[in-house]
Design a protein around this motif. Sequence first.
Motif, PDB file in Angstrom:
ATOM      1  N   UNK A  50       0.980  -1.183  -0.212  1.00 48.52           N
ATOM      2  CA  UNK A  50      -0.294  -0.186   0.195  1.00 48.52           C
ATOM      3  C   UNK A  50       0.965   1.406   0.517  1.00 48.52           C
ATOM      4  N   UNK A  51       0.092   2.043  -0.441  1.00 48.30           N
ATOM      5  CA  UNK A  51       0.219   3.606  -0.354  1.00 48.30           C
ATOM      6  C   UNK A  51      -0.183   4.295   0.730  1.00 48.30           C
ATOM      7  N   UNK A  52       0.404   5.956   0.929  1.00 48.34           N
ATOM      8  CA  UNK A  52      -0.328   6.113   2.424  1.00 48.34           C
ATOM      9  C   UNK A  52      -0.097   7.985   1.353  1.00 48.34           C
ATOM     10  N   UNK A  53      -0.578   8.968   2.510  1.00 52.86           N
ATOM     11  CA  UNK A  53      -0.652  10.304   0.999  1.00 52.86           C
ATOM     12  C   UNK A  53      -0.020  10.860   2.008  1.00 52.86           C
ATOM     13  N   UNK A  60       1.522   7.693  -8.786  1.00 48.40           N
ATOM     14  CA  UNK A  60       0.399   7.881  -9.142  1.00 48.40           C
ATOM     15  C   UNK A  60      -0.387   6.789  -8.311  1.00 48.40           C
ATOM     16  N   UNK A  61      -1.361   6.663  -7.901  1.00 46.98           N
ATOM     17  CA  UNK A  61      -1.384   6.280  -6.756  1.00 46.98           C
ATOM     18  C   UNK A  61      -2.305   6.375  -5.445  1.00 46.98           C
ATOM     19  N   UNK A  62      -0.728   7.685  -5.449  1.00 51.42           N
ATOM     20  CA  UNK A  62      -0.561   8.503  -4.086  1.00 51.42           C
ATOM     21  C   UNK A  62      -2.284   9.883  -4.433  1.00 51.42           C
ATOM     22  N   UNK A  63      -2.172   9.719  -5.411  1.00 50.88           N
ATOM     23  CA  UNK A  63      -3.488  11.441  -6.144  1.00 50.88           C
ATOM     24  C   UNK A  63      -4.227  10.874  -5.910  1.00 50.88           C
ATOM     25  N   UNK A  66      -6.452  11.280   1.179  1.00 47.30           N
ATOM     26  CA  UNK A  66      -6.916  12.322   1.441  1.00 47.30           C
ATOM     27  C   UNK A  66      -5.487  11.926   3.916  1.00 47.30           C
ATOM     28  N   UNK A  67      -5.199  12.467   4.633  1.00 48.20           N
ATOM     29  CA  UNK A  67      -4.316  12.161   5.404  1.00 48.20           C
ATOM     30  C   UNK A  67      -5.183  11.022   5.652  1.00 48.20           C
ATOM     31  N   UNK A  68      -4.446  10.330   6.119  1.00 47.49           N
ATOM     32  CA  UNK A  68      -4.616   8.833   7.033  1.00 47.49           C
ATOM     33  C   UNK A  68      -4.587   7.264   5.981  1.00 47.49           C
ATOM     34  N   UNK A  69      -5.020   8.290   4.856  1.00 45.03           N
ATOM     35  CA  UNK A  69      -5.515   6.956   4.140  1.00 45.03           C
ATOM     36  C   UNK A  69      -4.316   6.091   3.219  1.00 45.03           C
ATOM     37  N   UNK A  70      -4.666   4.925   3.161  1.00 46.06           N
ATOM     38  CA  UNK A  70      -4.215   4.194   2.636  1.00 46.06           C
ATOM     39  C   UNK A  70      -4.701   3.395   1.623  1.00 46.06           C
ATOM     40  N   UNK A  71      -3.600   3.986  -0.137  1.00 46.58           N
ATOM     41  CA  UNK A  71      -4.135   2.335  -1.298  1.00 46.58           C
ATOM     42  C   UNK A  71      -3.534   1.355  -1.188  1.00 46.58           C
ATOM     43  N   UNK A  72      -3.948   0.414  -1.289  1.00 46.58           N
ATOM     44  CA  UNK A  72      -3.953  -0.873  -2.039  1.00 46.58           C
ATOM     45  C   UNK A  72      -3.268  -0.591  -2.907  1.00 46.58           C
ATOM     46  N   UNK A  73      -2.058  -1.189  -2.999  1.00 45.75           N
ATOM     47  CA  UNK A  73      -1.454  -1.376  -4.798  1.00 45.75           C
ATOM     48  C   UNK A  73      -0.787  -2.996  -5.128  1.00 45.75           C
ATOM     49  N   UNK A  74      -1.397  -3.556  -4.505  1.00 52.32           N
ATOM     50  CA  UNK A  74      -1.794  -5.056  -5.015  1.00 52.32           C
ATOM     51  C   UNK A  74      -2.057  -5.526  -5.932  1.00 52.32           C
ATOM     52  N   UNK A 106       3.963   0.519  -7.921  1.00 49.55           N
ATOM     53  CA  UNK A 106       3.050   1.735  -8.235  1.00 49.55           C
ATOM     54  C   UNK A 106       3.846   2.329  -9.477  1.00 49.55           C
ATOM     55  N   UNK A 107       3.473   3.384 -10.504  1.00 48.84           N
ATOM     56  CA  UNK A 107       3.501   4.004 -11.266  1.00 48.84           C
ATOM     57  C   UNK A 107       4.106   5.452 -10.534  1.00 48.84           C
ATOM     58  N   UNK A 108       5.472   5.633 -10.538  1.00 48.48           N
ATOM     59  CA  UNK A 108       6.076   6.985 -10.413  1.00 48.48           C
ATOM     60  C   UNK A 108       5.600   8.076 -11.261  1.00 48.48           C
ATOM     61  N   UNK A 109       5.470   9.142 -10.636  1.00 50.98           N
ATOM     62  CA  UNK A 109       5.011  10.256 -11.194  1.00 50.98           C
ATOM     63  C   UNK A 109       6.298  10.657 -12.663  1.00 50.98           C
TER      64      UNK A 109
END
Length: 121
Positions: A50-53, A60-63, A66-74, A106-109
């Motif tokens: 996962x990546x966080x804010x 790109x997955x961080x865009x 919100x603060x505290x949220x995480x997006x699964x990157x699996x 993840x996909x780098x910006x």
Amino acid sequence: MFYEDETTADALQADREAQMDVDLIMAEMEATARRLAAHEEAGFCTHQMAVGCIPEPVYQEQIGLEPGQLRCTAGCGTVFASEQAWDAAAADPESYPAKRTGHRGTTPLRTADDTEPQGGA
């Protein structure tokens, strides 16, 4: 290492018991790995990355996080409200079933030479 009041048999018994404990732990870890692999082979995400804010997103997955949220990157892209929610899903993915819909990672910006990336990482 032997102690003066210890016999060789006592020391060897302790070694055998320690090895049995290790064998039980390894068997449990292997069973968990097989369970996660079966869950993944069925097309479900295991929520292991996962990546966080952060103020200035790197991936790109961080865009949009919100603060505290995480997006699964699996592979599923699920947004979790907190680290605790993601930890719970990662610890027991069968209780949080989500179909894998995208790529893993993840996909780098930007790339190292500060140009737009050509593909996913």
